[in-house]
Design a protein around this motif. Structure first.
Motif, PDB file in Angstrom:
ATOM      1  N   HIS A 180      51.299 -23.399  -7.952  1.00  0.00           N
ATOM      2  CA  HIS A 180      51.416 -24.658  -8.474  1.00  0.00           C
ATOM      3  C   HIS A 180      52.786 -24.484  -9.088  1.00  0.00           C
ATOM      4  CE1 HIS A 180      50.071 -22.390 -11.965  1.00  0.00           C
ATOM      5  NE2 HIS A 180      50.515 -23.412 -12.758  1.00  0.00           N
ATOM      6  N   ARG A 181      53.129 -25.682  -9.446  1.00  0.00           N
ATOM      7  CA  ARG A 181      54.543 -26.149 -10.092  1.00  0.00           C
ATOM      8  C   ARG A 181      54.224 -26.079 -11.432  1.00  0.00           C
ATOM      9  NH1 ARG A 181      59.453 -27.115  -7.880  1.00  0.00           N
ATOM     10  NH2 ARG A 181      59.814 -28.751  -9.572  1.00  0.00           N
ATOM     11  N   TYR A 182      55.017 -25.575 -12.493  1.00  0.00           N
ATOM     12  CA  TYR A 182      54.818 -25.659 -13.806  1.00  0.00           C
ATOM     13  C   TYR A 182      55.980 -25.821 -14.712  1.00  0.00           C
ATOM     14  CZ  TYR A 182      55.998 -20.707 -14.146  1.00  0.00           C
ATOM     15  OH  TYR A 182      56.672 -19.193 -14.055  1.00  0.00           O
ATOM     16  N   VAL A 183      56.064 -26.270 -15.958  1.00  0.00           N
ATOM     17  CA  VAL A 183      57.322 -26.349 -16.944  1.00  0.00           C
ATOM     18  C   VAL A 183      57.520 -24.977 -17.496  1.00  0.00           C
ATOM     19  CG1 VAL A 183      55.957 -27.134 -18.648  1.00  0.00           C
ATOM     20  CG2 VAL A 183      58.397 -27.562 -18.742  1.00  0.00           C
ATOM     21  N   THR A 184      58.749 -24.470 -17.570  1.00  0.00           N
ATOM     22  CA  THR A 184      58.999 -23.144 -18.157  1.00  0.00           C
ATOM     23  C   THR A 184      59.642 -23.299 -19.458  1.00  0.00           C
ATOM     24  OG1 THR A 184      59.803 -20.788 -17.962  1.00  0.00           O
ATOM     25  CG2 THR A 184      60.935 -22.580 -16.708  1.00  0.00           C
ATOM     26  N   TYR A 185      59.644 -22.642 -20.294  1.00  0.00           N
ATOM     27  CA  TYR A 185      60.092 -22.617 -21.655  1.00  0.00           C
ATOM     28  C   TYR A 185      61.350 -21.557 -21.878  1.00  0.00           C
ATOM     29  CZ  TYR A 185      56.817 -25.896 -23.173  1.00  0.00           C
ATOM     30  OH  TYR A 185      55.988 -27.228 -23.275  1.00  0.00           O
ATOM     31  N   GLY A 186      61.462 -20.651 -20.867  1.00  0.00           N
ATOM     32  CA  GLY A 186      62.197 -19.724 -20.975  1.00  0.00           C
ATOM     33  C   GLY A 186      63.814 -19.811 -20.200  1.00  0.00           C
ATOM     34  N   ALA A 187      63.868 -20.843 -19.927  1.00  0.00           N
ATOM     35  CA  ALA A 187      65.428 -21.135 -19.255  1.00  0.00           C
ATOM     36  C   ALA A 187      66.293 -21.259 -19.929  1.00  0.00           C
ATOM     37  CB  ALA A 187      65.040 -21.860 -18.041  1.00  0.00           C
ATOM     38  N   TYR A 188      66.021 -22.068 -20.957  1.00  0.00           N
ATOM     39  CA  TYR A 188      67.029 -22.787 -21.876  1.00  0.00           C
ATOM     40  C   TYR A 188      66.792 -22.403 -23.346  1.00  0.00           C
ATOM     41  CZ  TYR A 188      68.322 -25.306 -17.869  1.00  0.00           C
ATOM     42  OH  TYR A 188      68.877 -25.992 -16.767  1.00  0.00           O
ATOM     43  N   VAL A 189      67.809 -22.201 -24.396  1.00  0.00           N
ATOM     44  CA  VAL A 189      67.513 -21.929 -25.748  1.00  0.00           C
ATOM     45  C   VAL A 189      66.688 -23.334 -26.357  1.00  0.00           C
ATOM     46  CG1 VAL A 189      68.676 -21.771 -27.855  1.00  0.00           C
ATOM     47  CG2 VAL A 189      69.350 -20.667 -25.936  1.00  0.00           C
ATOM     48  N   PRO A 190      65.825 -22.863 -27.145  1.00  0.00           N
ATOM     49  CA  PRO A 190      64.952 -24.120 -27.662  1.00  0.00           C
ATOM     50  C   PRO A 190      65.941 -24.994 -28.801  1.00  0.00           C
ATOM     51  CG  PRO A 190      64.206 -22.014 -28.642  1.00  0.00           C
ATOM     52  CD  PRO A 190      65.269 -21.763 -27.574  1.00  0.00           C
ATOM     53  N   GLY A 191      65.482 -26.254 -29.034  1.00  0.00           N
ATOM     54  CA  GLY A 191      66.264 -27.107 -29.883  1.00  0.00           C
ATOM     55  C   GLY A 191      65.975 -26.782 -31.544  1.00  0.00           C
ATOM     56  N   ASN A 192      66.532 -27.726 -32.408  1.00  0.00           N
ATOM     57  CA  ASN A 192      66.233 -27.251 -33.585  1.00  0.00           C
ATOM     58  C   ASN A 192      66.264 -28.510 -34.243  1.00  0.00           C
ATOM     59  OD1 ASN A 192      66.050 -24.658 -34.927  1.00  0.00           O
ATOM     60  ND2 ASN A 192      68.121 -24.283 -34.212  1.00  0.00           N
ATOM     61  N   ASP A 193      65.253 -28.466 -35.542  1.00  0.00           N
ATOM     62  CA  ASP A 193      65.452 -29.417 -36.474  1.00  0.00           C
ATOM     63  C   ASP A 193      64.941 -30.895 -35.668  1.00  0.00           C
ATOM     64  OD1 ASP A 193      66.430 -27.859 -38.531  1.00  0.00           O
ATOM     65  OD2 ASP A 193      68.290 -28.304 -38.096  1.00  0.00           O
ATOM     66  N   GLY A 194      63.907 -30.796 -34.944  1.00  0.00           N
ATOM     67  CA  GLY A 194      63.152 -32.001 -34.330  1.00  0.00           C
ATOM     68  C   GLY A 194      63.824 -32.438 -33.171  1.00  0.00           C
ATOM     69  N   MET A 195      64.839 -31.757 -32.588  1.00  0.00           N
ATOM     70  CA  MET A 195      65.378 -32.003 -31.404  1.00  0.00           C
ATOM     71  C   MET A 195      65.052 -31.124 -30.416  1.00  0.00           C
ATOM     72  SD  MET A 195      67.304 -34.839 -31.719  1.00  0.00           S
ATOM     73  CE  MET A 195      67.843 -35.069 -30.131  1.00  0.00           C
ATOM     74  N   PRO A 196      64.376 -31.564 -29.208  1.00  0.00           N
ATOM     75  CA  PRO A 196      63.987 -30.516 -28.112  1.00  0.00           C
ATOM     76  C   PRO A 196      65.010 -29.862 -27.262  1.00  0.00           C
ATOM     77  CG  PRO A 196      63.797 -32.500 -27.363  1.00  0.00           C
ATOM     78  CD  PRO A 196      64.308 -32.774 -28.848  1.00  0.00           C
ATOM     79  N   GLY A 197      64.964 -28.563 -26.995  1.00  0.00           N
ATOM     80  CA  GLY A 197      65.780 -27.854 -25.880  1.00  0.00           C
ATOM     81  C   GLY A 197      65.441 -28.407 -24.526  1.00  0.00           C
ATOM     82  N   LYS A 198      66.111 -28.192 -23.841  1.00  0.00           N
ATOM     83  CA  LYS A 198      65.951 -28.632 -22.119  1.00  0.00           C
ATOM     84  C   LYS A 198      64.834 -27.694 -21.681  1.00  0.00           C
ATOM     85  CE  LYS A 198      70.074 -28.068 -20.568  1.00  0.00           C
ATOM     86  NZ  LYS A 198      71.326 -28.126 -19.442  1.00  0.00           N
ATOM     87  N   LEU A 199      64.327 -28.248 -20.520  1.00  0.00           N
ATOM     88  CA  LEU A 199      63.249 -27.722 -19.946  1.00  0.00           C
ATOM     89  C   LEU A 199      63.481 -27.564 -18.484  1.00  0.00           C
ATOM     90  CD1 LEU A 199      59.982 -28.995 -21.707  1.00  0.00           C
ATOM     91  CD2 LEU A 199      61.106 -26.624 -21.768  1.00  0.00           C
ATOM     92  N   THR A 200      62.977 -26.943 -17.586  1.00  0.00           N
ATOM     93  CA  THR A 200      62.851 -26.919 -16.107  1.00  0.00           C
ATOM     94  C   THR A 200      61.474 -26.455 -15.775  1.00  0.00           C
ATOM     95  OG1 THR A 200      64.242 -26.280 -14.336  1.00  0.00           O
ATOM     96  CG2 THR A 200      63.622 -24.350 -15.799  1.00  0.00           C
ATOM     97  N   ASN A 201      61.572 -26.506 -14.120  1.00  0.00           N
ATOM     98  CA  ASN A 201      60.184 -26.216 -13.520  1.00  0.00           C
ATOM     99  C   ASN A 201      60.547 -24.789 -12.688  1.00  0.00           C
ATOM    100  OD1 ASN A 201      58.792 -28.469 -14.481  1.00  0.00           O
ATOM    101  ND2 ASN A 201      59.802 -29.774 -13.073  1.00  0.00           N
ATOM    102  N   LEU A 202      59.212 -24.064 -12.534  1.00  0.00           N
ATOM    103  CA  LEU A 202      59.219 -23.181 -11.878  1.00  0.00           C
ATOM    104  C   LEU A 202      57.963 -23.289 -10.865  1.00  0.00           C
ATOM    105  CD1 LEU A 202      59.916 -19.900 -14.065  1.00  0.00           C
ATOM    106  CD2 LEU A 202      61.422 -20.983 -12.430  1.00  0.00           C
TER     107      LEU A 202
END
Length: 258
Positions: free
Chosen positions: A172-194
């Protein structure tokens, strides 16, 4: 309360020295304490089951406004354990043995029949996926009410199945949190799929982070979990394998729905 956007009362703002998320945790902790204090004052402590848990893992790309999956794989909106495995604390004076832990397989969907059983309320006539956790709550020796769990996601995708020891993950396809640095102070970091292109097996006893695919080492476990998955596909369907499912019901619609 710990879901973005975060907010905290003036009483706890800046109190934790761990930022806004830490402040929220402190206020949430205080709130639970107020509930427990009130139960004691009203002499209801021995007649009340208190359950503290979460609906899913952290929204990790929000960085310092999110929690931690503590080494589990991925986070919210995935069927890896970082998205599903959450703490659950129960307190019931005189019933639950203090300072004990339980490692048996259980799910939030089991809370409904558990509370219904304790209160004497009848369950619905329609079939629902559930087991009562009362034997676990009361510490009954050998209690093992839930023997498997299936991870359905999106519309009707069966992405994984576990018996609590091994977990079989399907393509299956899924969203990964490890490709980009997370956001800060209420702003999200970018996500991608694997994408997982072939089935994978994880030994959750030794590898709770789901890092090492041991599918070739345990063919009997794979066959066992596949049988459970196939039974659920036949009953509930599975969009990933294009199985319709004999017990799958169409969503309820009003008569004037276009």
């Amino acid at each position: 309360m710990p879901h973005v956007p975060l907010a905290v009362s003036d009483k706890f703002k800046g109190k934790s020295e761990q930022g806004l998320y830490g402040d929220v945790m402190m206020e949430l902790d205080w709130s639970v304490g107020e509930i427990l204090r009130t139960l004691r004052e009203l002499n209801l402590e021995e007649h009340t089951l208190v359950i503290l848990t979460s609906d899913n893992g952290p929204w990790a790309n929000y960085g310092n406004h999110a929690g931690s999956a503590a080494g589990l794989r991925e986070a919210k909106a995935t069927t890896f354990d970082g998205g599903n495995r959450v703490p659950c604390v129960m307190y019931w004076k005189g019933v639950i043995e203090p300072a004990t832990s339980c490692n048996q397989l259980a799910a939030n969907i089991d809370l409904f029949p558990t509370v219904a059983g304790l209160s004497g309320a009848p369950l619905p006539e329609r079939t629902i996926d559930r087991v009562s956790l009362v034997p676990l709550i009361k510490g009954e020796t050998g209690a093992h009410p839930r023997t498997s769990f299936v991870y359905y996601f999106h519309v009707n995708d069966l992405e994984a199945v576990t018996d609590g020891t091994f977990k079989l993950v399907f393509p299956h396809r899924y969203v990964t949190y490890g490709a980009y640095v997370p956001g800060n102070d209420g702003m999200p970091g970018k996500l991608t799929n694997l994408e997982i292109k072939k089935a994978e097996l994880y030994d959750l006893r030794r590898d709770p982070g789901e890092r090492y695919n041991v599918l070739s080492h345990y063919p009997e476990e794979v066959a066992k979990l596949m049988r459970i998955a196939d039974e659920m596909r036949a009953e509930l369907g599975d969009d990933l394998t294009r199985v319709k499912g004999v017990a799958r019901r169409e969503p309820g619609l009003t008569e004037n729905y276009p």
